[in-house]
Design a protein around this motif. Structure first.
Motif, short mmCIF file in Angstrom:
data_model
loop_
_atom_site.label_atom_id
_atom_site.label_comp_id
_atom_site.label_asym_id
_atom_site.label_seq_id
_atom_site.Cartn_x
_atom_site.Cartn_y
_atom_site.Cartn_z
N LEU A 9 0.86 -1.19 0.00
CA LEU A 9 0.00 0.00 0.00
C LEU A 9 0.90 1.24 0.00
O LEU A 9 1.14 1.86 1.02
N ARG A 10 1.38 1.61 -1.16
CA ARG A 10 2.47 2.58 -1.26
C ARG A 10 2.04 4.03 -1.24
O ARG A 10 2.88 4.92 -1.13
N VAL A 37 -3.91 2.93 0.41
CA VAL A 37 -4.32 2.58 1.77
C VAL A 37 -5.83 2.75 1.92
O VAL A 37 -6.52 1.90 2.48
N GLN A 38 -6.35 3.87 1.42
CA GLN A 38 -7.79 4.12 1.50
C GLN A 38 -8.58 3.03 0.78
O GLN A 38 -9.59 2.53 1.30
N ALA A 73 -4.21 1.82 8.64
CA ALA A 73 -3.75 2.88 7.75
C ALA A 73 -2.49 3.55 8.30
O ALA A 73 -1.54 3.83 7.55
N ALA A 74 -2.48 3.82 9.60
CA ALA A 74 -1.31 4.47 10.21
C ALA A 74 -0.08 3.58 10.10
O ALA A 74 1.03 4.06 9.82
N CYS A 75 -0.26 2.29 10.32
CA CYS A 75 0.86 1.36 10.22
C CYS A 75 1.39 1.29 8.79
O CYS A 75 2.61 1.29 8.56
N ALA A 76 0.47 1.24 7.81
CA ALA A 76 0.89 1.20 6.42
C ALA A 76 1.67 2.46 6.03
O ALA A 76 2.69 2.38 5.34
N LEU A 77 1.22 3.62 6.49
CA LEU A 77 1.95 4.86 6.21
C LEU A 77 3.32 4.86 6.87
O LEU A 77 4.31 5.32 6.29
N TRP A 78 3.39 4.36 8.09
CA TRP A 78 4.66 4.29 8.81
C TRP A 78 5.67 3.45 8.03
O TRP A 78 6.85 3.81 7.92
N LEU A 79 5.22 2.35 7.45
CA LEU A 79 6.11 1.50 6.66
C LEU A 79 6.58 2.18 5.39
O LEU A 79 7.56 1.75 4.78
N GLN A 80 5.89 3.25 4.98
CA GLN A 80 6.33 4.04 3.82
C GLN A 80 7.16 5.25 4.24
O GLN A 80 7.50 6.09 3.41
N GLY A 81 7.48 5.35 5.53
CA GLY A 81 8.33 6.44 6.00
C GLY A 81 7.58 7.68 6.45
O GLY A 81 8.19 8.73 6.66
#
Length: 221
Positions: free
Chosen positions: A25-26, A31-32, A70-78
């Protein structure tokens, strides 16, 4: 946008399979799409607040559970894993969105069973502006109910086993969101001027993505 160090899935305690799902989910838009496609968690077995792992396992979520994902996915993208809590009057449910920024403006990833409280493009100059974008359609029983919004809450303040990999309900994190500093959206004197939704808006509000046997539960999400 300034990038920060990306944690690896293993550093967050995620399995290889969990990591592949979330790192795919880049963008916030991806993500949405992912959280919108998750069936709604109507909590028919009782109140729940599943971790990211719990959501991936059960493949369903309500708004706060989706905000964790969603927050975790964003964190993994920096990007920082930020959320904002929106609170309503007693006769309605609160809501939580995941925050992100582009070109200095705020946007939101948001899961809702209704059309009104979902994604927001990153065009809002402040969190107050973003929160106010939900105000008009945030209603229940013909009454507008949204009252406060929180400061941005960085989920890195919590251990990853409290909201990412926990096998138990994440009640402590949920309570911390409730306890975060909130700001009033409207003054008490302004409430007298609020116009109730008209018949067309009320009909549109009956449209839901996922049906529940309990219409009250379907309205909650």
């Amino acid at each position: 946008m300034r990038r920060r160090k990306r944690p690896t899935p293993a550093e967050l305690g995620l399995t290889a399979t969990e990591g592949r799902i979330l790192t795919s989910l880049r963008t916030p838009q991806r993500v949405q799409e992912y959280v919108s496609a998750l069936p709604a968690n109507f909590e028919q077995g009782g109140d729940s607040l599943r971790s990211v792992r719990g959501v991936l396992r059960h493949r369903e979520a309500h708004c706060l559970e989706a905000a964790f994902v969603a927050a975790c996915a964003l964190w993994l993208q920096g990007e920082p894993p930020l959320v904002m809590d929106l609170t309503a009057t007693r006769e309605d449910s609160d809501h939580v969105v995941t925050l992100f920024r582009r070109d200095g403006c705020w946007g939101a990833i948001s899961k809702s069973n209704h059309a009104w409280l979902r994604w927001r493009d990153p065009v809002y100059r402040s969190l107050r502006e973003l929160a106010m974008s939900y105000f008009h359609e945030y209603f229940n029983k013909g009454r507008k109910t949204l009252r406060t919004y929180s400061a941005s809450i960085d989920l890195r303040r919590f251990a990853t086993d409290e909201w990412i990999t926990s096998e138990e309900n994440c009640w402590d994190v949920g309570a911390a969101l409730d306890d975060a500093r909130h700001y009033r959206l409207i003054k008490p004197a302004q409430m007298r001027w609020l116009m109730p939704p008209d018949a067309t808006v009320l009909r549109a509000d009956d449209i839901v993505q996922y049906e529940s046997r309990d219409r009250k539960t379907a309205r909650k999400y």
